[in-house]
Motif scaffolding. Structure first.
Motif, PDB file in Angstrom:
ATOM      1  N   UNK A 286       0.746  -1.072  -0.105  1.00  0.00           N
ATOM      2  CA  UNK A 286      -0.209  -0.096   0.160  1.00  0.00           C
ATOM      3  C   UNK A 286       0.773   1.248   0.080  1.00  0.00           C
ATOM      4  N   UNK A 287       2.025   1.146   0.346  1.00  0.00           N
ATOM      5  CA  UNK A 287       2.827   2.371   0.421  1.00  0.00           C
ATOM      6  C   UNK A 287       3.873   2.206  -0.691  1.00  0.00           C
TER       7      UNK A 287
ATOM      8  N   UNK B 181       9.546   5.828  -4.872  1.00  0.00           N
ATOM      9  CA  UNK B 181       9.857   7.437  -5.022  1.00  0.00           C
ATOM     10  C   UNK B 181      11.147   7.812  -4.290  1.00  0.00           C
ATOM     11  N   UNK B 182      10.913   7.448  -2.647  1.00  0.00           N
ATOM     12  CA  UNK B 182      12.085   7.475  -1.679  1.00  0.00           C
ATOM     13  C   UNK B 182      13.500   6.828  -2.417  1.00  0.00           C
ATOM     14  N   UNK B 183      13.187   5.627  -2.755  1.00  0.00           N
ATOM     15  CA  UNK B 183      14.460   4.954  -3.052  1.00  0.00           C
ATOM     16  C   UNK B 183      15.270   5.505  -4.286  1.00  0.00           C
ATOM     17  N   UNK B 184      14.276   5.707  -5.446  1.00  0.00           N
ATOM     18  CA  UNK B 184      14.913   6.327  -6.518  1.00  0.00           C
ATOM     19  C   UNK B 184      15.577   7.679  -6.050  1.00  0.00           C
TER      20      UNK B 184
ATOM     21  N   UNK C  11       1.846   0.690 -13.184  1.00  0.00           N
ATOM     22  CA  UNK C  11       0.967   1.440 -14.273  1.00  0.00           C
ATOM     23  C   UNK C  11       1.454   2.908 -14.150  1.00  0.00           C
ATOM     24  N   UNK C  12       1.427   3.400 -12.907  1.00  0.00           N
ATOM     25  CA  UNK C  12       1.801   4.700 -12.761  1.00  0.00           C
ATOM     26  C   UNK C  12       3.231   5.003 -13.293  1.00  0.00           C
ATOM     27  N   UNK C  13       4.167   4.265 -12.734  1.00  0.00           N
ATOM     28  CA  UNK C  13       5.599   4.563 -12.953  1.00  0.00           C
ATOM     29  C   UNK C  13       5.768   4.457 -14.762  1.00  0.00           C
ATOM     30  N   UNK C  14       4.868   3.716 -15.517  1.00  0.00           N
ATOM     31  CA  UNK C  14       5.112   3.728 -16.841  1.00  0.00           C
ATOM     32  C   UNK C  14       6.186   2.652 -17.207  1.00  0.00           C
TER      33      UNK C  14
END
Length: 392
Positions: free
Chosen positions: A351-352, A358-361, A389-392
């Protein structure tokens, strides 16, 4: 961003929907086990079974008998949980669904070998053997691990490999019905309980100016308050407090050197057997004295040896930072794969996942790993699909 999901062959073989379902997650790659330790695993969607029990560490393909002829230490074949060329069958099915396949090879973690060849095991300061933990200082064990890695990593069609437990294994291991948590050993106590006192390590301590028997007595004395409930936290500072800075440093000098040279030897063996362009990654922890599946490694050193690392990030992406700093210092182009458990029943947080990724990137991750597409519930996988899917 390249994303890979972990799978076992038994997640795929016999399930005609497994490959397409995995591809539909939005991953480009599967990291498929070719050599694995004993386990009991759920298969929530398989049409023929729900629980798979792998009773011992095994290779999941037929070995090259010529390679192992005359060897006292050799891989064990799997039982009915992965018969024949289970890895090859699953790999072909996944490739047919358009997925890249990399091997997943577990090395210094083998309870069956410890039971059949007790002298290969880590021995603690009390004389207790850890049959799940081969001592990686022993020449015969090191030769076995290099041969196993070369064979299990470079399977037909594989474009790369991920090497797990390529370093020291110690006390911290879920062994059968574990009942060792009654005393909180902490990071420092875990280190002392993971020091090996086999003959090879005894010689190694001697090379650092330590007497093995005196060291074992010192470890037992240092741990006595811990067994009574005294804290043993504080990371390496805690080890130095328990054992003394000079003695602690000498043990680490020996063990770090053993792990580094083993990592060099095994990666070299894989590269010698692999085609050009074959990717070699190591499951790694940036704290070199840590033991376990994510082997303790010096970030600059391991990124000079392997093509990159797979780093556990479920509990936080902080372990990426030392590797990212090593990349900035000169290891350009190396893979930093952030590994997230996405099985909520095993401590994962699907869920997170979006925020965690995003934090890891932001900390330098270049790829993602998802543990484990075969073990996760459909609800967990749906969350993964949404994020990818959102990350593409």
């Amino acid at each position: 961003m390249r994303t890979s999901a972990f799978l076992y062959p038994w997640d795929v073989n016999g399930d005609p929907e497994a490959a397409s379902r995995t591809a539909a997650l939005g991953v480009r790659q599967v990291t498929l086990a070719s050599a694995y330790h004993s386990t009991r695993a759920a298969t929530p969607r398989h049409p023929r079974h729900r629980i798979v029990t792998a009773s011992h560490a095994a290779v999941l393909y037929p070995v090259d008998e010529a390679r192992w002829q005359g060897s006292a230490l050799r891989p064990y074949p799997a039982g009915d949980w992965a018969p024949g060329d289970a890895y090859g069958e699953a790999a072909a099915t996944l490739a047919g669904a358009g997925l890249d396949v990399h091997t997943w090879v577990v090395l210094a973690h083998n309870s069956r070998m410890g039971e059949d060849h007790p002298s290969t095991s880590v021995v603690n300061a009390y004389g207790d053997r850890y049959p799940w933990a081969p001592c990686v200082a022993q020449p015969a064990t090191r030769a076995y691990l290099a041969d196993l890695a070369a064979e299990a990593a470079v399977r037909p069609g594989a474009a790369g490999t991920e090497l797990e437990s390529l370093g020291w294994y110690g006390l911290a291991h879920l062994h059968a019905h574990d009942k060792i948590g009654g005393v909180a050993l902490g990071d420092a106590g875990q280190y002392l309980m993971s020091l090996c006192f086999c003959a090879a390590c005894g010689h190694g301590y001697g090379s650092q100016g330590l007497d093995a028997e005196e060291l074992a007595a010192a470890v037992r004395g240092a741990l006595e308050p811990v067994w009574r409930g005294a804290p043993s936290d504080g990371g390496w500072t805690g080890v130095e407090k328990l054992l003394g800075a000079e003695t602690a440093g000498a043990t680490r000098m020996w063990r770090d050197g053993v792990a580094r040279s083993l990592q060099e030897e095994v990666v070299s063996a894989v590269r010698a057997a692999a085609p050009a362009g074959f990717q070699v990654l190591l499951h790694a922890d940036p704290v070199s004295y840590h033991c376990g599946a994510n082997a303790g490694a010096d970030p600059r050193h391991i990124l000079s040896v392997a093509d990159g690392v797979v780093v556990p990030c479920t509990a936080g992406a902080g372990p990426l930072t030392p590797f990212a700093e090593a990349v900035e210092a000169g290891a350009r182009g190396r893979v930093l794969a952030a590994n997230f458990t996405v099985v909520s029943g095993m401590g994962g947080r699907p869920e997170t996942l979006a925020a965690d990724v995003a934090h890891a990137v932001g900390l330098g991750a270049t790829e993602l790993r998802l543990y484990h597409a075969g073990l996760a519930s459909e609800r967990d996988l749906e969350r993964v699909r949404e994020v990818l899917a959102r990350l593409g």
